[in-house]
Design a protein around this motif. Structure first.
Motif, PDB file in Angstrom:
ATOM      1  N   THR A   1      77.878  58.286  28.184  1.00 23.69           N
ATOM      2  CA  THR A   1      78.157  58.395  29.596  1.00 23.69           C
ATOM      3  C   THR A   1      79.246  59.229  29.632  1.00 23.69           C
ATOM      4  N   SER A   2      80.349  58.983  28.715  1.00 22.56           N
ATOM      5  CA  SER A   2      81.570  60.021  28.865  1.00 22.56           C
ATOM      6  C   SER A   2      81.163  61.447  28.528  1.00 22.56           C
ATOM      7  N   SER A   3      80.206  61.562  27.587  1.00 23.03           N
ATOM      8  CA  SER A   3      79.959  63.089  27.174  1.00 23.03           C
ATOM      9  C   SER A   3      79.254  63.607  28.389  1.00 23.03           C
ATOM     10  N   VAL A   4      78.310  62.850  29.179  1.00 26.15           N
ATOM     11  CA  VAL A   4      77.474  63.684  30.128  1.00 26.15           C
ATOM     12  C   VAL A   4      78.588  63.781  31.282  1.00 26.15           C
ATOM     13  N   GLN A   5      79.484  62.934  31.536  1.00 29.05           N
ATOM     14  CA  GLN A   5      80.572  63.242  32.745  1.00 29.05           C
ATOM     15  C   GLN A   5      81.402  64.293  32.212  1.00 29.05           C
ATOM     16  N   ASN A   6      81.727  64.598  31.009  1.00 31.14           N
ATOM     17  CA  ASN A   6      82.553  65.528  30.707  1.00 31.14           C
ATOM     18  C   ASN A   6      81.731  67.077  30.806  1.00 31.14           C
ATOM     19  N   GLY A   7      80.272  66.802  30.692  1.00 32.83           N
ATOM     20  CA  GLY A   7      79.565  68.027  30.736  1.00 32.83           C
ATOM     21  C   GLY A   7      79.489  68.562  32.312  1.00 32.83           C
ATOM     22  N   PHE A   8      79.282  67.681  33.111  1.00 33.69           N
ATOM     23  CA  PHE A   8      79.326  67.696  34.568  1.00 33.69           C
ATOM     24  C   PHE A   8      80.753  68.206  35.038  1.00 33.69           C
ATOM     25  N   GLU A   9      81.953  67.864  34.622  1.00 27.30           N
ATOM     26  CA  GLU A   9      83.072  68.239  34.900  1.00 27.30           C
ATOM     27  C   GLU A   9      83.315  69.806  34.409  1.00 27.30           C
ATOM     28  N   TYR A  10      82.645  70.203  33.232  1.00 29.30           N
ATOM     29  CA  TYR A  10      82.642  71.527  32.908  1.00 29.30           C
ATOM     30  C   TYR A  10      81.939  72.492  33.784  1.00 29.30           C
ATOM     31  N   LEU A  11      80.800  71.992  34.178  1.00 34.19           N
ATOM     32  CA  LEU A  11      79.970  72.844  35.083  1.00 34.19           C
ATOM     33  C   LEU A  11      80.823  73.008  36.479  1.00 34.19           C
ATOM     34  N   MET A  12      81.197  71.886  36.849  1.00 37.39           N
ATOM     35  CA  MET A  12      82.078  71.878  38.278  1.00 37.39           C
ATOM     36  C   MET A  12      83.251  72.869  38.070  1.00 37.39           C
ATOM     37  N   ILE A  13      83.985  72.747  37.165  1.00 36.96           N
ATOM     38  CA  ILE A  13      85.297  73.717  36.837  1.00 36.96           C
ATOM     39  C   ILE A  13      84.974  75.286  36.933  1.00 36.96           C
ATOM     40  N   HIS A  14      83.763  75.348  36.442  1.00 40.36           N
ATOM     41  CA  HIS A  14      83.258  76.904  36.197  1.00 40.36           C
ATOM     42  C   HIS A  14      82.407  77.127  37.721  1.00 40.36           C
ATOM     43  N   GLY A  15      82.517  76.371  38.750  1.00 40.30           N
ATOM     44  CA  GLY A  15      82.108  76.419  40.035  1.00 40.30           C
ATOM     45  C   GLY A  15      80.366  76.475  40.109  1.00 40.30           C
ATOM     46  N   LEU A  16      79.758  76.065  39.117  1.00 45.31           N
ATOM     47  CA  LEU A  16      78.176  75.935  39.153  1.00 45.31           C
ATOM     48  C   LEU A  16      77.767  74.755  39.796  1.00 45.31           C
ATOM     49  N   VAL A  17      78.454  73.576  39.914  1.00 44.65           N
ATOM     50  CA  VAL A  17      77.976  72.374  40.270  1.00 44.65           C
ATOM     51  C   VAL A  17      78.907  71.651  41.006  1.00 44.65           C
ATOM     52  N   GLU A  18      78.494  70.921  42.164  1.00 46.40           N
ATOM     53  CA  GLU A  18      79.611  70.034  42.818  1.00 46.40           C
ATOM     54  C   GLU A  18      79.186  68.705  42.938  1.00 46.40           C
ATOM     55  N   SER A  19      80.062  67.818  43.152  1.00 43.91           N
ATOM     56  CA  SER A  19      79.842  66.211  43.111  1.00 43.91           C
ATOM     57  C   SER A  19      79.697  65.872  44.752  1.00 43.91           C
ATOM     58  N   ARG A  20      78.851  65.026  45.024  1.00 41.68           N
ATOM     59  CA  ARG A  20      78.616  64.518  46.481  1.00 41.68           C
ATOM     60  C   ARG A  20      78.700  63.038  46.338  1.00 41.68           C
ATOM     61  N   PRO A  21      79.880  62.370  46.873  1.00 37.44           N
ATOM     62  CA  PRO A  21      79.881  61.249  46.749  1.00 37.44           C
ATOM     63  C   PRO A  21      78.515  60.240  47.040  1.00 37.44           C
ATOM     64  N   ARG A  22      78.281  59.346  46.254  1.00 33.86           N
ATOM     65  CA  ARG A  22      77.013  58.375  46.321  1.00 33.86           C
ATOM     66  C   ARG A  22      75.966  59.282  46.419  1.00 33.86           C
ATOM     67  N   SER A  23      75.876  60.421  46.153  1.00 35.22           N
ATOM     68  CA  SER A  23      74.524  61.443  46.039  1.00 35.22           C
ATOM     69  C   SER A  23      74.139  61.890  44.794  1.00 35.22           C
ATOM     70  N   GLY A  24      75.063  62.223  44.009  1.00 35.92           N
ATOM     71  CA  GLY A  24      74.972  62.780  42.672  1.00 35.92           C
ATOM     72  C   GLY A  24      75.466  64.189  42.404  1.00 35.92           C
ATOM     73  N   TYR A  25      74.916  64.877  41.627  1.00 35.72           N
ATOM     74  CA  TYR A  25      75.422  66.323  41.446  1.00 35.72           C
ATOM     75  C   TYR A  25      74.326  67.222  42.075  1.00 35.72           C
ATOM     76  N   PHE A  26      74.911  68.378  42.576  1.00 36.14           N
ATOM     77  CA  PHE A  26      74.125  69.481  43.164  1.00 36.14           C
ATOM     78  C   PHE A  26      74.468  70.910  42.722  1.00 36.14           C
ATOM     79  N   VAL A  27      73.690  71.822  42.691  1.00 25.73           N
ATOM     80  CA  VAL A  27      73.935  73.114  42.377  1.00 25.73           C
ATOM     81  C   VAL A  27      74.988  73.837  43.453  1.00 25.73           C
ATOM     82  N   ALA A  28      75.973  74.515  42.975  1.00 28.31           N
ATOM     83  CA  ALA A  28      76.902  74.813  43.887  1.00 28.31           C
ATOM     84  C   ALA A  28      76.957  76.466  43.904  1.00 28.31           C
ATOM     85  N   TYR A  29      76.283  77.241  42.995  1.00 30.51           N
ATOM     86  CA  TYR A  29      76.562  78.599  42.899  1.00 30.51           C
ATOM     87  C   TYR A  29      75.067  79.179  43.011  1.00 30.51           C
TER      88      TYR A  29
END
Length: 468
Positions: A42-70
């Motif tokens: 679980t931690s590896s997947v979360q770190n992966g999503f953080e990597y995508l978010m910090i590069h502006g590719l993905v955003e997190s929406r509370p209680r909804s999941g991850y979405f493409v932001a770019y």
């Protein structure tokens, strides 16, 4: 570079986004789905999503999941800053007005103060260690220390940086180190090449020393434009180069190792000193610390400026200068500015470094900054017009934003000032009007609900101005 387990899925998602297979707003697989599909924790997947978010590719929406932001059709990251190679005399009446107003009103609603906020400063660690120093050293702290700094502290800095301790000078902060470096290798009227955009405090030092400047663009892709620098070196008598290679303020960009090597080659070819400002180098979000330019220099032409004010506490006025071949001249300049730096601060930093306490502080501090960068970036993209652009930093605590051309930037900043929302306007980072649509957002203080309310208000106003 170190490979991370999460790259097995992040590289695929990134490729699908950039090739437009995944489109902006599209929901991505859940953490559980990716965990099962790629046999990751679980931690590896979360770190992966953080990597995508910090590069502006993905955003997190509370209680909804991850979405493409770019959206790849937004070519902001490919745009280059074009500057005319003109020699200028720094002048600051308007910029001083902006920075003075911001500093006076920066305790509430500030996204401008480039220093750790009170809630992120390790107060207990600092005060406890300072008490130990006072007990151990006693009255010795009331005497003069060597004008170039405590030898043991210089040796410890050298161990951590790989530099020669005999060429290090302890200073009252990074700005004094920058002043010493510039006054050592220039005289009034000389031309200095600076990065553009350039932090206001550096421009102010240059003005105070009576120096002229030429702005060298910093690009999103490669950072400091070394080709532009070579061109102006051919046409002008450049006497020094000032650059922030790691987590540049205000853009957050990191200069590649190739560009750092190219810069040292240019310095050697034209016999030009390079003064690198490395005050943010320890604040990387992932991987390892980026190298300094001095690591690639064999000529002694590169001088490194750093400080502990940005990484520990702004009130600790303790910096240092690696002077290279210019040590003797720099030491004389340092002596003129004062007999010695605070003994208490020097002994404090020595103990923090020797005991590993400084590094133990940095780990959670970096993680906190990383989380806040992700949160602020997500809010900026959520609240501001779609054609706005915000560069995702890989460290430090600056986000460089750009409003759409149709937005009246002057009206936007006027509204923000009246409502206690303190951004640094792009115009304070250059002597040109190149960055009139830009602004810097700092996330060095703890982000609260009030912070997001202010960002939402600013974003709403920018949309209103866009609709006009």
């Amino acid at each position: 570079m170190k490979a991370y387990k999460y790259e097995v899925f992040t590289s695929l998602i990134e490729a699908q986004i950039r090739s437009r297979i995944l489109v902006k707003g599209q929901k991505l697989p859940s953490i559980r789905d990716i965990k099962n599909k790629y046999s990751l924790s679980t931690s590896s997947v979360q770190n992966g999503f953080e990597y995508l978010m910090i590069h502006g590719l993905v955003e997190s929406r509370p209680r909804s999941g991850y979405f493409v932001a770019y959206a790849p059709e937004n070519n902001s990251i490919q745009r280059k800053t074009h500057l005319i190679p003109v020699v200028r005399d720094p002048g600051f009446a308007r910029n001083v007005m902006f920075t003075s107003a911001i500093s006076k009103n920066s305790e509430s609603g500030s996204f401008n103060t480039a220093a750790p906020g009170d809630l992120l400063v390790p107060q207990k660690l600092i005060l406890r260690t300072m008490q130990e120093v006072i007990r151990e050293k006693g009255a010795a702290l009331l005497r003069y220390y060597p004008s170039d700094g405590l030898p043991e502290l210089k040796k410890q800095i050298a161990v951590d940086s790989g530099l020669n301790p005999d060429q290090i000078i302890i200073t009252d902060g990074a700005l004094q180190a920058m002043t010493i470096a510039l006054s050592t290798v220039t005289i009034p009227g000389d031309i200095v090449a600076v990065e553009s955009p350039c932090v206001f405090s550096v421009l102010e030092v240059l003005a105070g020393l009576g120096l002229k400047i030429m702005e060298v663009p910093v690009h999103y892709e490669n950072g400091f434009d070394t080709e532009f620098l070579k061109k102006i070196c051919d046409e002008h008598n450049i006497r020094a180069v000032v650059v922030t290679p790691n987590f540049h303020n205000p853009t957050g960009i990191v200069m590649s190792d190739e560009a750092k090597k190219e810069l040292t080659a240019i310095a050697f070819t034209y016999n030009i000193p390079v003064i690198e400002n490395d005050i943010y180098g320890d604040l990387y979000f992932s991987g390892k610390r980026p190298a300094t330019i001095s690591c690639f220099d064999d000529s002694g032409l590169v001088m490194t400026v750093s400080s502990f004010s940005k990484t520990l506490a702004p009130g600790i006025r303790l910096g240092w200068l690696y002077a290279g071949r210019f040590y003797s001249q720099a030491e004389r300049s340092r002596f003129v500015l004062g007999r010695s730096v605070s003994p208490v601060y020097q002994e404090l930093m020595l103990k923090l470094l020797q005991k590993g306490r400084y590094e133990r502080h940095l780990r959670p501090f970096r993680n906190q900054l990383k989380r806040q960068a992700i949160e602020v970036l997500a809010a900026l993209y959520r609240y501001f017009p779609e054609d706005s652009y915000f560069h995702s930093p890989l460290g430090g605590y600056s986000i460089w934003g750009r409003l759409p051309e149709e937005v009246d930037a002057e009206a936007f900043f006027e509204y923000c000032g009246k409502n206690g929302i303190w951004f640094a306007p792009g115009s304070t980072f250059s002597l040109t009007d190149t960055y009139r649509q830009h602004f810097r957002i700092i996330f060095a203080d703890r982000i609260t609900t009030e912070s997001f309310i202010l960002l939402e208000k600013a974003g709403k106003k920018s949309k209103e101005l866009l609709s006009r």
